[in-house]
Design an enzyme around this catalytic site. Sequence first.
Site, short mmCIF file in Angstrom:
data_model
loop_
_atom_site.label_atom_id
_atom_site.label_comp_id
_atom_site.label_asym_id
_atom_site.label_seq_id
_atom_site.Cartn_x
_atom_site.Cartn_y
_atom_site.Cartn_z
N ARG A 1 -7.46 86.84 63.86
CA ARG A 1 -6.47 87.93 63.91
C ARG A 1 -5.28 87.62 63.01
NH1 ARG A 1 -5.35 88.85 70.00
NH2 ARG A 1 -3.89 90.40 69.18
N ASN B 1 3.10 94.44 70.94
CA ASN B 1 2.42 93.90 69.76
C ASN B 1 2.93 92.50 69.46
OD1 ASN B 1 1.21 96.38 69.66
ND2 ASN B 1 2.56 97.20 68.08
N ASP C 1 2.35 91.15 66.33
CA ASP C 1 2.16 91.03 64.88
C ASP C 1 3.45 90.94 64.06
OD1 ASP C 1 1.14 94.55 64.94
OD2 ASP C 1 3.16 93.71 64.78
N HIS D 1 4.91 90.53 74.83
CA HIS D 1 3.70 89.71 74.90
C HIS D 1 3.69 88.58 73.87
CE1 HIS D 1 1.57 93.42 76.82
NE2 HIS D 1 2.38 92.80 77.66
N CYS E 1 3.82 65.78 71.19
CA CYS E 1 3.18 65.03 72.30
C CYS E 1 1.69 64.86 72.09
CB CYS E 1 3.43 65.74 73.64
SG CYS E 1 2.41 67.20 73.88
N THR F 1 0.11 103.28 72.69
CA THR F 1 -0.39 102.35 73.70
C THR F 1 -1.29 103.08 74.70
OG1 THR F 1 0.21 100.75 75.44
CG2 THR F 1 1.69 102.63 75.14
N PRO G 1 -2.69 109.77 69.25
CA PRO G 1 -3.73 110.77 69.00
C PRO G 1 -4.57 111.04 70.25
CG PRO G 1 -3.93 108.89 67.49
CD PRO G 1 -2.87 108.56 68.46
N ALA H 1 1.16 107.85 64.88
CA ALA H 1 2.58 107.50 64.82
C ALA H 1 3.10 107.47 63.38
CB ALA H 1 2.79 106.13 65.47
C1 BV8 Z 1 1.20 89.43 84.52
C2 BV8 Z 1 -1.19 89.29 74.07
C3 BV8 Z 1 1.85 88.18 86.45
C4 BV8 Z 1 -2.40 88.54 73.75
C5 BV8 Z 1 -1.70 90.90 75.84
C6 BV8 Z 1 -4.83 95.16 88.17
C7 BV8 Z 1 -3.93 96.22 88.17
C8 BV8 Z 1 -2.72 96.14 87.48
C9 BV8 Z 1 -2.39 94.99 86.78
C10 BV8 Z 1 -3.29 93.95 86.78
C11 BV8 Z 1 -4.49 94.02 87.46
N1 BV8 Z 1 -5.16 92.86 87.28
C12 BV8 Z 1 -4.40 92.04 86.49
C13 BV8 Z 1 -3.26 92.69 86.21
C14 BV8 Z 1 -2.13 92.20 85.40
C15 BV8 Z 1 -2.48 92.26 83.92
C16 BV8 Z 1 -2.90 93.65 83.53
O1 BV8 Z 1 -2.07 94.52 83.36
N2 BV8 Z 1 -4.22 93.84 83.37
C17 BV8 Z 1 -4.70 95.16 83.03
C18 BV8 Z 1 -5.63 95.09 81.83
C19 BV8 Z 1 -5.40 95.75 84.26
N3 BV8 Z 1 -1.25 91.91 83.26
C20 BV8 Z 1 -0.97 90.62 83.03
O2 BV8 Z 1 -1.73 89.70 83.26
C21 BV8 Z 1 0.40 90.35 82.47
N4 BV8 Z 1 1.00 89.30 83.22
O3 BV8 Z 1 0.99 90.43 85.16
O4 BV8 Z 1 1.66 88.27 85.05
C22 BV8 Z 1 2.54 86.91 86.59
C23 BV8 Z 1 3.92 86.94 86.83
C24 BV8 Z 1 4.58 85.74 86.97
C25 BV8 Z 1 3.89 84.52 86.81
C26 BV8 Z 1 2.51 84.52 86.52
C27 BV8 Z 1 1.84 85.72 86.40
C28 BV8 Z 1 0.30 89.88 81.03
C29 BV8 Z 1 -0.21 90.98 80.16
C30 BV8 Z 1 -0.14 90.55 78.70
C31 BV8 Z 1 -1.53 90.30 78.19
N5 BV8 Z 1 -1.46 90.01 76.76
N6 BV8 Z 1 -1.61 90.60 74.53
C32 BV8 Z 1 -3.10 89.10 72.56
O5 BV8 Z 1 -2.59 90.06 71.91
O6 BV8 Z 1 -4.19 88.58 72.27
S1 BV8 Z 1 -2.06 92.50 76.30
C33 BV8 Z 1 -2.88 93.31 75.07
O7 BV8 Z 1 -3.01 94.66 75.55
C34 BV8 Z 1 -2.10 93.46 73.77
O8 BV8 Z 1 -0.79 92.89 73.83
C35 BV8 Z 1 -1.91 94.94 73.66
O9 BV8 Z 1 -0.76 95.24 73.01
C36 BV8 Z 1 -1.85 95.29 75.09
C37 BV8 Z 1 -1.90 96.71 75.45
O10 BV8 Z 1 -2.86 97.31 74.64
P1 BV8 Z 1 -2.31 98.46 73.66
O11 BV8 Z 1 -1.19 97.90 72.85
O12 BV8 Z 1 -2.04 99.66 74.47
O13 BV8 Z 1 -3.52 98.65 72.71
P2 BV8 Z 1 -4.88 99.42 73.03
O14 BV8 Z 1 -5.88 99.00 72.01
O15 BV8 Z 1 -5.20 99.29 74.49
O16 BV8 Z 1 -4.52 100.97 72.80
C38 BV8 Z 1 -4.18 101.40 71.50
C39 BV8 Z 1 -3.62 102.80 71.67
O17 BV8 Z 1 -3.15 103.25 70.40
C40 BV8 Z 1 -4.65 103.83 72.14
O18 BV8 Z 1 -4.08 104.62 73.17
C41 BV8 Z 1 -4.91 104.67 70.89
O19 BV8 Z 1 -5.19 106.02 71.22
C42 BV8 Z 1 -3.59 104.57 70.19
N7 BV8 Z 1 -3.64 104.78 68.74
C43 BV8 Z 1 -4.64 104.50 67.88
N8 BV8 Z 1 -4.26 104.80 66.62
C44 BV8 Z 1 -2.98 105.27 66.70
C45 BV8 Z 1 -2.58 105.25 68.04
N9 BV8 Z 1 -1.37 105.65 68.46
C46 BV8 Z 1 -0.52 106.10 67.51
N10 BV8 Z 1 -0.81 106.13 66.20
C47 BV8 Z 1 -2.04 105.74 65.75
N11 BV8 Z 1 -2.32 105.79 64.44
ZN ZN Z 2 3.66 68.99 73.08
#
Ligand code: BV8
Ligand code: ZN
Length: 249
Positions: A73, A105, A107, A122, A154, A192, A218, A234
């Site tokens: 990536r 994001n 990036d 994130h 380390c 998102t 979209p 966007a």
């Molecule tokens: C936490 C970094 C607690 C890494 C990422 C059940 C229910 C609810 C929540 C949970 C659950 N089970 C687990 C959870 C919690 C979990 C969560 O939410 N899971 C979901 C999937 C169910 N969340 C977590 O674990 C978070 N932490 O809760 O911690 C805690 C607290 C204290 C101490 C310990 C623990 C952490 C979440 C962060 C995860 N990391 N990314 C990496 O990038 O590799 S998340 C990952 O998804 C990316 O960051 C990404 O940004 C994010 C969201 O995705 P989107 O950005 O929305 O992207 P996506 O592809 O999904 O959608 C793109 C959109 O763009 C679409 O809608 C499309 O139509 C649109 N689009 C396309 N083209 C365009 C456009 N829009 C405009 N213009 C265009 N041209």
């Molecule tokens: Zn270290």
Amino acid sequence: MADLEDMVRELVIALDGARKVACLTGAGCSAESGVPTFRDAGGLWRGRDPMSLATPGAFAAEPELVWQFYDFRRATLEGCLPNPGHRALAELEGRVPEFLLATQNVDRLHQAAGSKRIVELHGDIWTLRCSARCGHEAEDRRTGIPGPPPCPDCGEPLRPGVVWFGEGLPPGAMEGAQRAAGTCQVFLVVGTSSVVYPAAGLADLAAARGARVFEINPRPASRVAGIRVLAGPAGEILPRVLAGLRARQ
Ligand code: BV8
Ligand code: ZN
């Protein structure tokens, strides 16, 4: 449904009258820069679901594979530039009295476009930090390294400075974003799928505190009651909104 032109005009008028504006962006904001979105249809990598790779467990079990997923990536990002949508958000920051951009994001394209008032919910794919939490953390743009390099302080493996599923967000990140979402008059949800929490909850908080919430996508995804939808990319819609705002200011 009001047509896009009407919705653009409605958003311009709301922004022109707002003292505080906040925004949540996701991978869709970078799509027009050539960055694959996180959940692109069939977005598998070497047959693996990215969601299963973006976890501490995966890194502990298969450090080389997870490292190579992020290296892939990072290498993909090397040729990517901010798009007109990123630049429009950077301009918007300077056109409203108070603005905060909370991005999911990793990036750094918002910063490259000039956005300053930004919270990376994130983390950041260009930062590497010590997996043993010794405190080492630094920007490191090298690509093509086959596995996690040793921490210079380390010796434990370095890891990408992103927030994995199951990990807490950076200290203070959500507090800052919630303060902005809870006090703004206009909240934008851009690019998102609104499935990842706690980030996705910001739009609900903004709506609950009386903000006008607009989604630019979209394939609109937010379930916030009363949200106003501008269905389109966007990179096309945000520049039209800024052109309208420029004409009024
Ligand atoms: C936490 C970094 C607690 C890494 C990422 C059940 C229910 C609810 C929540 C949970 C659950 N089970 C687990 C959870 C919690 C979990 C969560 O939410 N899971 C979901 C999937 C169910 N969340 C977590 O674990 C978070 N932490 O809760 O911690 C805690 C607290 C204290 C101490 C310990 C623990 C952490 C979440 C962060 C995860 N990391 N990314 C990496 O990038 O590799 S998340 C990952 O998804 C990316 O960051 C990404 O940004 C994010 C969201 O995705 P989107 O950005 O929305 O992207 P996506 O592809 O999904 O959608 C793109 C959109 O763009 C679409 O809608 C499309 O139509 C649109 N689009 C396309 N083209 C365009 C456009 N829009 C405009 N213009 C265009 N041209
Ligand atoms: Zn270290």
